[in-house]
Design an enzyme around this catalytic site. Structure first.
Site: not given
Ligand code: NAD
Ligand code: MN
Length: 815
Positions: A191, A266, A300, A397
């Site tokens: 997804k 992650e 991130c 963050e």
């Molecule tokens: P997010 O957690 O809102 O969403 C990430 C993904 O999860 C999206 O595809 C979203 O649709 C899905 N999602 C959201 N709620 C969900 C649920 N309840 N069940 C299943 N899936 C769900 O994060 P974001 O705003 O898209 O991304 C930013 C965040 O991601 C930041 O906190 C950043 O630090 C982190 N990030 C981490 C890494 C890493 O490698 N550690 C890399 C990139 C981003």
């Protein structure tokens, strides 16, 4: 503007990358479907969501919004594909993944434009960082597919993987997830993030293009609450791989607890950027730009906390402000833009909210004097000083272009401040004192520590967090363990709980691997239907310095088939030819210092060019050995697989780090030996040659090779393959002739660093005796033969060790 005016102001002109090809591609495909079983399906509930261009705020595309019914269908597709894909030999999976990497490169500019349009990040970044790294991941993990059987013999794939990714590096996060999963024989349902689906959909098209078996990769766009949650809860999924925020990660941990699903997370970060007073401040300033203004700070592992030694803090802040004033913000498709748009209005609002809170809590905010574009979602680079370590902006963050700075006095204080966070994803340390930097690095609680650099990523090196930044690693060999489980583990998920929707047969895609109609081809050869015309005379010369050159002697030798008929002539090499070849090999020494990735690429390319000519090479083997055609085809195919193996090993046969009882570390680095001489075995004219040449060049050596004495024509036929595969001139030099005469010259030669000899016992002894002159390393077979077809005897670490030497670099640390 007149030329004079341009000269005086030194203003940048616009340098836009064309949006048209990306927009045309979108138009052609709208409305986008869900990608299941290599087909486009309408979403079950007929709903679509819009994807916006954050640089304009306008709608860019409509993509399908899947719901749990679609998830069921996709999981069934992935499960049924797993039945075959999970058992597909590693070499076959490697070929598919190699094809994916190739096609990503073929569509690289379209992917870069789509990514910039959809996410808002500058084209300079998508073009030079995101997309090349995506291709690199598929190449790198194609290698692990090739090596899985030999290197991870006790392991099997996990099964069907549910993968959920964020919007900040849409295609790169997809690659980080899909490449290791496929390499290890899993199938996936992925997804993309709600705001950034387009490059994942273009990727789906590439999957179709290369003919990956249906169901191996399924991509479902849509909302988190529909698709994401359904994936996490689905009983037909064996593992969830998630990248995103810590809050969502925490909820996924709770939902999957006790279900037996494997999980890797992650998550977020608040990484420190530590500057000691002896650091080179100009480099530091550029480092900060890459740390927090790369990708608008939506990274991130962005170093969002600047920790500066007190006595240089004012100077650094002053320099930073000057640099910030010169950053360029604007149209992401402009090639001269440093900072693009924030991904969504919601994210922009959140950044603004946290910045306001920082000001309210008493920190000093600074932004450049210039204004952001008013259309679209832009936020200026922002620097906070006078920040208390407990302030919200120092702990939370922000995920935007906002840097908070604090000061420290001693290294111990720097470490304490750096670790004063619930996260632990990355850290960056700046000092010209290597002892200090290496002392501090191990004390930082973070998965990646960069010394005098920042935000560096590669497929070869694991990435992941400590503490609330999550667990599991992506990248490197360590990343593979997330996608395998021990073979004895037979636990299966309760399949009967699956709702079987539709008739998704597990047809195996046509792909690029074809069964040769060996039988009829052999008949054709046996009955001579192609002998009506005399063959064009082709007398191979020597291959030296990338050129085909006549033998110095002016003599040729006859080559016979097993019936004693002459089938060709090759040059009779002598001392002079060997000298020239050794010289050419030395001149090509740059081969050792190039990147291992590049060496891998060239080995793959040689394999590709050999496979195009499989039939021709097989016939040549038949001609020289009298073996059946099918058997000769097998020799060619094993040779191709062997080239894949060493392409894989090129960037994976690595050193280690020793831990002697000192405060410090010892880096045991592997190096090429230098110029190597290789006398090939008599049997297996092609495979014997490839099995020895490939590991030696994979490790960076340059070679003088004496091919099989009785059957050298397979090696001389390789000239053209090598010439068309971008192998630099002089890396492989080939001298034909009398094996023992030529070997003697090579073994005596002072500029040859190592010699391998596969031949009779007396020859082995002569090589070892002569090697005493310059004490060259030797590897001989004492007259014993090996089964070159058998991967245990014909390839692997023994060959790699014989191609390398170890250098131990001692690095004590501490002040
Ligand atoms: P997010 O957690 O809102 O969403 C990430 C993904 O999860 C999206 O595809 C979203 O649709 C899905 N999602 C959201 N709620 C969900 C649920 N309840 N069940 C299943 N899936 C769900 O994060 P974001 O705003 O898209 O991304 C930013 C965040 O991601 C930041 O906190 C950043 O630090 C982190 N990030 C981490 C890494 C890493 O490698 N550690 C890399 C990139 C981003
Ligand atoms: Mn978008």
């Amino acid at each position: 503007m007149s030329v004079v005016e341009i000269f005086e102001t030194m203003e940048y002109g616009p340098a836009p990358e064309a949006a048209a090809p990306g927009l045309a591609w979108i138009k052609e495909h709208e409305p986008f479907g869900l990608f299941i079983n290599n087909q486009w399906a309408k979403p079950a509930n007929g709903q679509y969501i819009e994807s916006i261009n954050p640089a304009t705020g306008k709608q860019l595309a409509k993509v399908a919004a899947a719901n749990s019914a679609d998830v069921d269908v996709a999981v069934v597709a992935a499960r049924s594909a797993f039945e075959t894909w999970g058992k597909t030999p590693g070499h076959v999976r490697a070929r598919y993944m190699y094809a994916i990497a190739r096609h990503i490169q073929k569509h690289s500019r379209l992917l870069a434009v789509l990514e910039s349009l959809d996410n808002g990040k500058p084209i300079r970044e998508t073009r030079d960082i995101d997309i090349p790294l995506v291709a690199r991941h598929f190449y790198y993990y194609a290698g692990w597919a090739q090596l899985m059987e030999s290197q991870l013999p006790g392991y099997q794939p996990v099964g069907v993987i549910g993968q959920i990714i964020p919007w900040n590096f849409p295609l790169l996060m997809l690659a980080w997830k899909i490449a290791p999963a496929l390499a290890m024989g899993n199938t996936v349902v992925l997804k993309p993030a709600r705001y950034t689906s387009l490059t994942a959909l273009k990727f789906a098209e590439i999957i179709q293009e290369i003919g990956l078996p249906p169901g191996v990769v399924n991509i479902l766009t849509g909302e988190a609450s529909q698709v994401g949650e359904a994936l996490v809860r689905h009983p037909g999924i064996n593992k969830i791989a998630f990248t995103g925020s810590t809050d969502v990660g925490r909820s996924i941990r709770r939902v999957t607890a006790g279900s037996g699903k494997k999980l890797s997370l992650e998550l977020g970060g608040k990484s420190p950027f530590i500057v000691f007073d002896d650091a080179d401040l100009d480099s530091v300033v550029e480092g900060v730009v890459d740390a927090i203004w790369f990708n608008q700070g939506q990274v991130c592992c962005a170093s969002s906390r600047l920790l500066v030694q007190e006595n240089i803090a004012n100077r650094l802040v002053e320099k930073l402000r000057v640099r910030m004033e010169h950053l360029r913000i604007g149209d992401p498709l402009d090639k001269a833009v440093d900072i693009g748009a924030i991904v969504s209005p919601g994210q922009l609002k959140e950044i603004q909210r946290l910045v306001n809170q920082g000001v309210e809590e008493g920190a000093v905010m600074w932004q450049p004097s210039w204004a952001c574009p008013t259309e679209g979602y832009f936020f200026p680079p922002t620097l906070f000083t006078n920040v208390s370590p407990a302030a919200t902006i120092a702990q939370v963050e922000i995920f935007g272009p906002v840097l908070v700075s604090m000061t420290f006095r001693t290294p111990a204080e720097a470490v304490e401040l750096a670790n004063n966070t619930r996260y632990g994803l990355a850290a960056s340390v700046w000092s010209d004192n290597i002892n200090l930097a290496l002392d501090v690095a191990p004390k930082l609680k973070a998965g990646s520590v960069w010394i005098n650099c920042t935000n560096l990523f590669d497929a070869s090196s694991g990435f992941g967090g400590y503490r609330e930044s999550g667990f599991g690693r992506e990248g490197g060999k360590e990343g593979l363990y997330e996608y395998i489980r021990p073979k004895w583990e037979t636990v299966e998920l309760p399949l009967e709980t699956l709702h079987i929707a539709g008739d998704w047969s597990s047809s195996n895609g046509s792909g690029s691997i074809q069964d040769e109609d060996a039988e009829s081809a052999f008949q054709e050869l046996a009955f001579g239907s192609i002998t009506a015309l005399p063959a064009i005379d082709r007398t191979p010369k020597m291959f030296i310095g990338g050129k085909q050159v006549r033998p110095d002697s002016g003599y040729s030798r006859d080559i016979y088939d097993p019936q004693g008929q002459v089938i060709g002539l090759v040059g009779e090499g002598n001392r002079k030819d060997i000298r020239n070849a050794v010289e050419a090999a030395h001149a090509a020494s740059g081969w050792a210092t190039g990147t291992t990735h590049n060496r891998a690429q060239i080995l793959y390319y040689i394999a590709e060019n050999l496979s195009i000519r499989e039939d021709e090479f097989a016939r040549r083997i038949v001609q020289q050995t009298g073996r059946p055609y099918a058997n000769a085809v097998a020799e060619v195919q094993v040779s191709i697989s062997r080239l894949f193996s060493y392409a894989a090993w090129a960037d994976k046969f690595e050193g280690v780090i020793h831990r002697p009882p000192i405060r410090g570390a010892v880096l045991a680095m592997l190096e090429a030996i230098g110029v190597m001489a290789i006398a090939c075995p008599g049997e297996y004219p092609l495979l014997g040659f490839i099995s020895l040449v490939a590991p030696a060049i994979a490790m960076g050596n340059t070679l003088v090779v004496v091919p099989s004495q009785q059957s050298p024509l397979s090696a001389t036929d390789c000239y053209q393959v090598l010439e068309t595969s971008d192998l630099p001139n002089g890396v492989v030099n080939i001298v034909t002739g009398d094996r023992d005469t030529l070997s003697q010259v090579l073994a005596d030669h002072d500029d040859v660093d190592a010699m391998w000899y596969f031949g009779p016992a007396e020859g082995c002894k002569r090589v070892e005796l002569a090697s005493a002159g310059n004490m060259k390393r030797t590897w001989v077979n004492y007259g014993h033969s090996r089964n070159w077809l058998d991967p245990v005897q014909g390839e692997g670490e023994e060959f790699l060790r014989e191609s390398t030497q170890v250098k131990n670099i001692w690095i004590p640390y501490g002040e």
